[in-house]
Design an enzyme around this catalytic site. Sequence first.
Site, PDB file in Angstrom:
ATOM      1  N   ASP A  22       1.268  -1.132   0.262  1.00 21.49           N
ATOM      2  CA  ASP A  22       0.014  -0.086  -0.260  1.00 21.49           C
ATOM      3  C   ASP A  22       1.139   1.292  -0.031  1.00 21.49           C
ATOM      4  O   ASP A  22       1.653   1.214   0.967  1.00 21.49           O
ATOM      5  CB  ASP A  22      -0.941  -0.160   1.257  1.00 21.49           C
ATOM      6  CG  ASP A  22      -1.301   1.343   1.143  1.00 21.49           C
ATOM      7  OD1 ASP A  22      -1.702   2.440   0.522  1.00 21.49           O
ATOM      8  OD2 ASP A  22      -2.010   2.195   2.893  1.00 21.49           O
ATOM      9  N   ASP A  30      -1.932  -1.705  -3.570  1.00 20.98           N
ATOM     10  CA  ASP A  30      -2.349  -0.188  -5.002  1.00 20.98           C
ATOM     11  C   ASP A  30      -0.876  -0.697  -6.115  1.00 20.98           C
ATOM     12  O   ASP A  30      -0.011  -1.164  -5.425  1.00 20.98           O
ATOM     13  CB  ASP A  30      -2.272   1.111  -5.011  1.00 20.98           C
ATOM     14  CG  ASP A  30      -1.597   1.470  -3.747  1.00 20.98           C
ATOM     15  OD1 ASP A  30      -0.321   1.055  -4.179  1.00 20.98           O
ATOM     16  OD2 ASP A  30      -1.692   2.560  -3.075  1.00 20.98           O
ATOM     17  N   ASP A  99      -5.880 -10.599 -15.540  1.00 24.11           N
ATOM     18  CA  ASP A  99      -6.852 -11.606 -14.893  1.00 24.11           C
ATOM     19  C   ASP A  99      -7.918 -10.440 -15.996  1.00 24.11           C
ATOM     20  O   ASP A  99      -7.937  -9.603 -15.997  1.00 24.11           O
ATOM     21  CB  ASP A  99      -6.785 -11.106 -13.612  1.00 24.11           C
ATOM     22  CG  ASP A  99      -7.832 -12.651 -13.523  1.00 24.11           C
ATOM     23  OD1 ASP A  99      -7.720 -13.430 -13.865  1.00 24.11           O
ATOM     24  OD2 ASP A  99      -6.630 -13.074 -12.092  1.00 24.11           O
ATOM     25  N   ASP A 202     -10.436 -16.196 -15.931  1.00 21.98           N
ATOM     26  CA  ASP A 202     -10.621 -17.183 -14.904  1.00 21.98           C
ATOM     27  C   ASP A 202     -12.269 -17.835 -15.261  1.00 21.98           C
ATOM     28  O   ASP A 202     -12.761 -17.669 -15.954  1.00 21.98           O
ATOM     29  CB  ASP A 202     -11.299 -15.426 -14.334  1.00 21.98           C
ATOM     30  CG  ASP A 202     -12.038 -16.197 -12.743  1.00 21.98           C
ATOM     31  OD1 ASP A 202     -11.131 -16.036 -11.845  1.00 21.98           O
ATOM     32  OD2 ASP A 202     -13.537 -15.629 -12.463  1.00 21.98           O
ATOM     33  N   GLU A 255      -7.694 -20.636 -16.355  1.00 24.04           N
ATOM     34  CA  GLU A 255      -8.505 -20.898 -15.427  1.00 24.04           C
ATOM     35  C   GLU A 255      -9.736 -22.135 -15.278  1.00 24.04           C
ATOM     36  O   GLU A 255     -10.779 -21.927 -15.302  1.00 24.04           O
ATOM     37  CB  GLU A 255      -8.846 -20.387 -13.694  1.00 24.04           C
ATOM     38  CG  GLU A 255      -8.442 -20.828 -12.362  1.00 24.04           C
ATOM     39  CD  GLU A 255      -9.867 -19.875 -11.534  1.00 24.04           C
ATOM     40  OE1 GLU A 255      -9.632 -20.300 -10.709  1.00 24.04           O
ATOM     41  OE2 GLU A 255     -10.354 -19.931 -11.913  1.00 24.04           O
ATOM     42  N   HIS A 324      -4.727 -16.834  -4.628  1.00 25.71           N
ATOM     43  CA  HIS A 324      -5.543 -16.470  -4.079  1.00 25.71           C
ATOM     44  C   HIS A 324      -6.522 -17.146  -3.468  1.00 25.71           C
ATOM     45  O   HIS A 324      -7.484 -16.708  -2.001  1.00 25.71           O
ATOM     46  CB  HIS A 324      -5.418 -15.298  -4.287  1.00 25.71           C
ATOM     47  CG  HIS A 324      -6.609 -15.328  -6.053  1.00 25.71           C
ATOM     48  ND1 HIS A 324      -5.743 -16.082  -6.764  1.00 25.71           N
ATOM     49  CD2 HIS A 324      -7.613 -14.808  -6.484  1.00 25.71           C
ATOM     50  CE1 HIS A 324      -7.738 -15.812  -7.769  1.00 25.71           C
ATOM     51  NE2 HIS A 324      -7.560 -15.219  -7.166  1.00 25.71           N
ATOM     52  N   ASP A 325      -6.736 -17.880  -4.138  1.00 27.38           N
ATOM     53  CA  ASP A 325      -8.208 -18.770  -3.071  1.00 27.38           C
ATOM     54  C   ASP A 325      -7.857 -19.892  -2.369  1.00 27.38           C
ATOM     55  O   ASP A 325      -8.540 -20.685  -2.536  1.00 27.38           O
ATOM     56  CB  ASP A 325      -8.595 -19.007  -4.756  1.00 27.38           C
ATOM     57  CG  ASP A 325      -9.163 -18.846  -5.666  1.00 27.38           C
ATOM     58  OD1 ASP A 325      -9.491 -17.891  -5.230  1.00 27.38           O
ATOM     59  OD2 ASP A 325      -9.278 -18.729  -7.341  1.00 27.38           O
TER      60      ASP A 325
HETATM   61  O1  ISL Z   1     -12.658 -22.732  -5.383  1.00 25.53           O
HETATM   62  C1  ISL Z   1     -13.402 -22.619  -5.017  1.00 25.53           C
HETATM   63  C2  ISL Z   1     -15.286 -23.201  -5.789  1.00 25.53           C
HETATM   64  O2  ISL Z   1     -15.352 -23.460  -4.501  1.00 25.53           O
HETATM   65  C3  ISL Z   1     -13.083 -20.778  -5.731  1.00 25.53           C
HETATM   66  O3  ISL Z   1     -11.825 -20.867  -4.768  1.00 25.53           O
HETATM   67  C4  ISL Z   1     -12.990 -20.380  -6.788  1.00 25.53           C
HETATM   68  O4  ISL Z   1     -14.205 -19.378  -7.098  1.00 25.53           O
HETATM   69  C5  ISL Z   1     -13.199 -20.480  -8.047  1.00 25.53           C
HETATM   70  O5  ISL Z   1     -11.884 -21.883  -7.941  1.00 25.53           O
HETATM   71  C6  ISL Z   1     -12.901 -19.683  -9.117  1.00 25.53           C
HETATM   72  O6  ISL Z   1     -12.025 -19.545  -8.588  1.00 25.53           O
HETATM   73  C7  ISL Z   1     -12.242 -18.056  -9.451  1.00 25.53           C
HETATM   74  O7  ISL Z   1     -13.444 -17.374 -10.446  1.00 25.53           O
HETATM   75  C8  ISL Z   1     -13.903 -16.645  -8.774  1.00 25.53           C
HETATM   76  C9  ISL Z   1     -13.150 -15.641  -8.014  1.00 25.53           C
HETATM   77  O8  ISL Z   1     -13.702 -15.840  -6.492  1.00 25.53           O
HETATM   78  C10 ISL Z   1     -12.084 -16.766  -8.012  1.00 25.53           C
HETATM   79  O9  ISL Z   1     -10.764 -15.332  -7.122  1.00 25.53           O
HETATM   80  C11 ISL Z   1     -11.284 -16.504  -8.509  1.00 25.53           C
HETATM   81  O10 ISL Z   1     -10.068 -17.181  -9.109  1.00 25.53           O
HETATM   82  C12 ISL Z   1     -15.205 -15.672  -9.154  1.00 25.53           C
HETATM   83  O11 ISL Z   1     -14.661 -14.602 -10.557  1.00 25.53           O
END
Ligand code: ISL
Length: 548
Positions: A22, A30, A99, A202, A255, A324-325
């Site tokens: 930040d 940011d 992304d 995504d 993804e 990040h997930d």
């Molecule tokens: O594993 C998952 C489903 O239960 C989630 O963590 C995730 O939503 C999935 O892997 C899809 O992720 C991506 O799209 C989502 C977003 O929230 C995630 O951060 C992204 O990586 C929706 O855009």
Amino acid sequence: MEKTYFWKNSTVYQIYPRSFCDSDGDGVGDIRGIISKLDYLSELGIDVIWLSPVYKSPNDDNGYDISDYKDIQPEFGTMADFDELLEGARARGIKIIMDLVINHTSDEHEWFRRALAGEEKYKNYYIIKKGKPGGKLPNNWGNFFADCPWEPFGNPENNEYYLHLFSKKQPDLNWYNPEVYNEIADIMRFWLDKGVAGFRCDVINVIFKESFADGKRRLALTGKEHYISTEGNHRILNALRRDVMDNYDAFTVGETVMIDIPMGRDLTDEDRGELDMVFAFEHMECDQIGVKWFKTRFKPRKLMKILTKWQNGIKWNSLYFENHDQPRSVTRFVKGGEHRKAGSKMLIGLLLSLRGTPYFYEGQEIGMTNGAFNSLDEIVDIESHNVNKMAKSLGILNPWRWKLIKTTSRDNARTPMQWTSGENAGFTTGKPWLKLNPNYKEINVERDLSDEDGIIAFFKKMNAYRKSSQVLLSGEFSELMSSKYVYAFERRLGDEALIAVFNFADKTKKLPEFCKGERVISNYTEPCGERLRPYEFVLYKAGGSLND
Ligand code: ISL
């Protein structure tokens, strides 16, 4: 456009902008914060930054709900800041991928607002269906965020619902509509023309829903058979490749949720021409039963088997343990705090030894651990809150609900980056948007950098070695061993071969006999004898004698 396939020799580093650095004291990372760390990233030796969304967004899902694809989220900065970031990265030989979130927009996107205002053109941008007679929903599908995927659209008297596979503020786009295709192609060109090097796409394999019929009932995601990697989805990806991506020296990594190897092959087959790489999930599911919330004891051999299966099954893999997930890999796969350093290095060593493009998530290079949350009040992530609600409605008691969320919440990976042992870990001068892990006093970049034997030092050494080694960059993979704790494989290019061995145990384990040759790199300084030490990783040049 001639393609250089630079991504095959690249190491990628993911930045989650909210949590990285930040610069203005509002507690949220940011773009200027990222700019201030470009030298750090350049010294790490990474080639590509994957930037999680920085577009305008009401932040229902931290930027994965986009309200303007061609503008920057004000709390992250301005387009001028973005251009400066791109230029600063370019000057250091670093590329940036964006992304690309095109399964859904935000409900605050102009398209959705105009749809709500009754403009037919924009209604057709989204998936809007009539409810079934008797006040029933259009179908029985499930939702990724433990919610109902249908939300009333506009005036209830119209009995219309819009589909949202994620949050209700993320309406799914209607990919049957060629105008949607054109809009997205235009957005992609906008960023590619600026000079970005591609996209992380995504949930890209769910964008085209082949049918809206009821699905087979399942524990989670009823209906998924109607939208996972459909033929229509393949057609769209192929068209975007031809119309857009082929005109740039850039790449896509999809993804791709719930894919198996044949699906992964189709999505990345060079002749079909769809995506360059996919993020598969199977290895990230090695410690779960059914759904990700039900974690079970981590069995290293399961992870090894899956890694080998994908190495053998797909020509070019995306190699990752974190994003990040996902919970932090060292918390998940390494037992006991005392092995944090060795274990983090071993996991880095593994990613950098496999065949494919390695991806690291911010903080992985210092062995950051899961967040230290004490209650749901400290969690921001929408998915975690929805899961809590759903579990509550199923009668699951709070201590159990909390246990599931504490272990698996996506916020585990989203705690602010730990730069120093000073105030707020050097992340912000304000109040961090998400609770910092108090272990920043011990685990931080400044401290790790001052340690010759630190995780960063190992990362740099191993990454530099990989880049100098054609065998690691492009050699064939073959598994040599996957026992309960010891994993070993060979990478071979013609006559040259490397052997990588990993001990996933917190105890010593016998060094396999085939591990012979010059010890090229290891996460331990002294050579091992007959036994591998806890979480030891060694890379041998095959030929020559043991440990010479
Ligand atoms: O594993 C998952 C489903 O239960 C989630 O963590 C995730 O939503 C999935 O892997 C899809 O992720 C991506 O799209 C989502 C977003 O929230 C995630 O951060 C992204 O990586 C929706 O855009």
